[in-house]
Each structure stands twice: as C-alpha cells, then as structure tokens.
Scaffold this motif. Sequence first.
Motif, PDB file in Angstrom:
ATOM      1  N   VAL A 342       0.935  -1.239   0.062  1.00 20.01           N
ATOM      2  CA  VAL A 342       0.060   0.080   0.109  1.00 20.01           C
ATOM      3  C   VAL A 342       0.935   1.215   0.092  1.00 20.01           C
ATOM      4  O   VAL A 342       1.763   1.423   0.883  1.00 20.01           O
ATOM      5  CB  VAL A 342      -0.879  -0.164   1.065  1.00 20.01           C
ATOM      6  CG1 VAL A 342      -1.921   1.115   1.124  1.00 20.01           C
ATOM      7  CG2 VAL A 342      -1.576  -1.279   1.357  1.00 20.01           C
ATOM      8  N   LEU A 343       0.730   1.994  -1.164  1.00 17.85           N
ATOM      9  CA  LEU A 343       1.548   3.106  -1.287  1.00 17.85           C
ATOM     10  C   LEU A 343       0.989   4.533  -1.117  1.00 17.85           C
ATOM     11  O   LEU A 343      -0.061   4.571  -1.766  1.00 17.85           O
ATOM     12  CB  LEU A 343       2.364   3.241  -2.384  1.00 17.85           C
ATOM     13  CG  LEU A 343       3.836   2.356  -2.429  1.00 17.85           C
ATOM     14  CD1 LEU A 343       3.836   0.996  -1.884  1.00 17.85           C
ATOM     15  CD2 LEU A 343       4.200   2.365  -3.632  1.00 17.85           C
ATOM     16  N   GLU A 344       1.345   5.545  -0.465  1.00 17.36           N
ATOM     17  CA  GLU A 344       0.767   6.869  -0.609  1.00 17.36           C
ATOM     18  C   GLU A 344       1.799   7.889  -0.855  1.00 17.36           C
ATOM     19  O   GLU A 344       2.939   7.762  -0.145  1.00 17.36           O
ATOM     20  CB  GLU A 344       0.266   7.079   0.959  1.00 17.36           C
ATOM     21  CG  GLU A 344      -0.804   8.184   0.764  1.00 17.36           C
ATOM     22  CD  GLU A 344      -1.423   8.529   1.989  1.00 17.36           C
ATOM     23  OE1 GLU A 344      -2.677   8.928   2.059  1.00 17.36           O
ATOM     24  OE2 GLU A 344      -0.774   8.472   2.990  1.00 17.36           O
ATOM     25  N   GLN A 345       1.603   8.474  -2.029  1.00 18.13           N
ATOM     26  CA  GLN A 345       2.548   9.350  -2.461  1.00 18.13           C
ATOM     27  C   GLN A 345       4.147   8.787  -2.672  1.00 18.13           C
ATOM     28  O   GLN A 345       5.171   9.341  -2.134  1.00 18.13           O
ATOM     29  CB  GLN A 345       2.736  10.952  -1.773  1.00 18.13           C
ATOM     30  CG  GLN A 345       1.603  11.583  -2.078  1.00 18.13           C
ATOM     31  CD  GLN A 345       1.285  12.682  -1.119  1.00 18.13           C
ATOM     32  OE1 GLN A 345       1.875  12.626   0.018  1.00 18.13           O
ATOM     33  NE2 GLN A 345       0.285  13.431  -1.421  1.00 18.13           N
ATOM     34  N   GLY A 346       4.168   7.211  -3.038  1.00 20.35           N
ATOM     35  CA  GLY A 346       5.517   6.594  -3.308  1.00 20.35           C
ATOM     36  C   GLY A 346       5.808   6.232  -1.955  1.00 20.35           C
ATOM     37  O   GLY A 346       6.881   5.516  -1.976  1.00 20.35           O
TER      38      GLY A 346
END
Length: 384
Positions: A342-346
């Motif tokens: 799960v990635l948020e802004q990389g």
Amino acid sequence: MRSTRGAFQVASFRGIPIRIHFSLILALPLLAFMFGGVVRQAARLAEVPPELVGGAPVLWGLAVAVGLFASVLLHELAHVVYALRTGGQVRSITLMIVGGVSEVTELPRRHRDEDLMALVGPLTSIGLGALLLAALALLPESRSFSPRFAVSYLAGLNLFLGVFNLVPAFPMDGGRILRGLLAGRLGMVRATRVAATVGKGFALIFFLVGLFTLNPFLFLIALLVLTGAEGEARQVRIRAVLEKLRVEQVMTPRFHGVELDTSVEEALGDLRRARRVALPATEQDQPVGWVALGDLLKVPEPERPRLTVRERVQPAVEVRPGDDAWSAMQRMVEAQPPLLLVLEQGRLVGTVDGNDFNAALLLHMSSEEDRQGGWPRWRQERPA
Ligand SMILES: [Zn+2]
C-alpha cells in the motif's frame, strides 16, 4: 474466479483462450458410441433396410457428438460476445463433459445486461436447432438414412440445450435470468441468495430424476448446480462487503520493509519476528517489491549470511489506501503475489495479504448479514 483445472487450450477468441477439459476427451468415444446406438435404433424403428443406413452408425454418432460440442461452443460464444459488448470481462472458455463454462471475471454493470447475457446463450441454441431443422428440409432426399437422422438429432439436442438452460437452476442461465429479475428489488446479495436456494431445489430434482432414470449426466449437473450455487452466492457476499471497504481499513500498517542489502539470513530473522511469510522490500525506504520465505529458503544455508535479498526480490503489486478492497483483492487474484504494497505518494504505508482480507470479511460480513436477518444457513462457482 478460479481457473478450471485439467483443461488445455485449443484455440482463442479475441484473445480469450478456448480450452477443452480432459473429461470431454474421455466422454467423446462414449458419446459417439451412445449416439451411434441411437442412429442404429432409429433406423430399426423406421424399418430402414441395413444397406440404406449409409455408413457406420458409430461414425455418425461421432459426428453428432462433435456437432454437439461445437453447438455448446457457439452457445458459450454468444454469452461471451454479449458480455464483452456490455463492458464485461471474460478470462477463459472451457468445454466440459456437461457443457461449457465461461469464466466471466467482470459482469456487465447493469442487471438488465446480465439478464440478456444469460438469455443469449439459450436463444442461440434454440436458433441453431431451428436452423438445423431448416437445413434438413433443404437436404436432398438421398437414399441414405444416417445423415438426415444425424442432422435432425443434432437439431433436437440444440433445442433441448436451449430449453434446459432456461430452467431457473442458478448458476445455470435460467437461474441467472431469475437473479437479474430479482436484483433490482432485492439487491445483488439477497437476489443471489434466493436464486441459489431455488437452484438447490432444482439440483435435488435433477438428482432424484437422475436416480430413477439412471442418468449419470443429471447427477453431474445436480452436483455442479449445488456447488456452483454455494460458491457464487459466497462470492457475491464477499464482493458486497469488500466493495464498501477501502484498502486502509483492511491493511496492516507497515512503514518499513526489508532493505535490499540485508543478508538473506537477517531477512529470514525479520520474517520470523514479523510472523509473516512475505514482507515488502525497500531500497533506502523506497518500496521496490517483496521477499518471500520460500524464495529465501532456497538459498543454501552456508551462503545465507553472505548473499543479500537483492536477487530474491519480486516486483511489487501496488495499491493505494483509498482504493476499494474488492479491486485490491482482484489484483491479488490476477497477479498472485503473497502481499500487496500500500503506497501513498510513493511511500510505503502498509501491506495487505490473505489474512488481512479474511479478517476484514469476518469483521464486516457478520454485521452485513445481521442487517439482513442472520447468517444464511447455506454458503458457496458455475456451469453452463
Ligand atoms: Zn449458457
């Protein structure tokens, strides 16, 4: 969802593999023999002299058997073409002993399109039966009996195939039409539950009729309807729950992974401490993929302190915290990784694996069912 085992690809249609199940190869000589017997019997009943029968009955029986499977394929292609035209997705078509199975991974969004998708199969079979009867009228009144009989028998089989599939025994076509009709009023989950219950009633009838007429095909169909109704009802419930959840409600928060220059031995220690069989892999905290226990254990023990996990990393399958959990599960089913990153802004913010999905289903399915009046007494895929 699951792929059909024991089948091999023979052709493809718009990139969709068309496969034949081994049971069909086994059934073909049996059917050729059975249909050949019907040709011989019909000739006797019609009092056709043996010299006018025209060819070995077993060869005509084989022609009818092959014609039947071609008919089943056309029936399935009708479903598939309609599904593709209305935004559905199809992963494979498999021809089996009791008919065809189209693995539809995404149904048309509108219930009416799902009804019509189910309806076009039986309509194609009935249309094919009518066409064969028309062809029979055009067939020259030759002296041999077998070709005419084979065509009329195949016409009859197609008409039967069309009508039989309209029986509302979910997940057969008729049952899908029933569910589509109910879905507008009851919602997908309850409509599937009702259709599956009706389907099980029919499975019982097929079983009893099969028992009294000693028909093994009816037994098989009863079994497929029974397991299919359960499987699909369960899948619809899972989808209903997961579509309402976001990935961040399902994931295990995790901000660090196994660094690429960690030794295999250290990484194994990381997995044991985290009590996981796979963990995300990072390079200077940038997520790059995942490492799995199985891959690390393949490294011979003496080399584990020396080798790094860099060569053992598999490419990441990424999702975002705001994605819905159902599409995340679809990605997992398609790519088959042990976990999703799960990635948020990389940046890595969490992982989702099979246990996370199971826990989410247990936690949220019960409340979903409570609202709808308790756990269903029955639970869990699909034939023709
Ligand atoms: Zn069908």
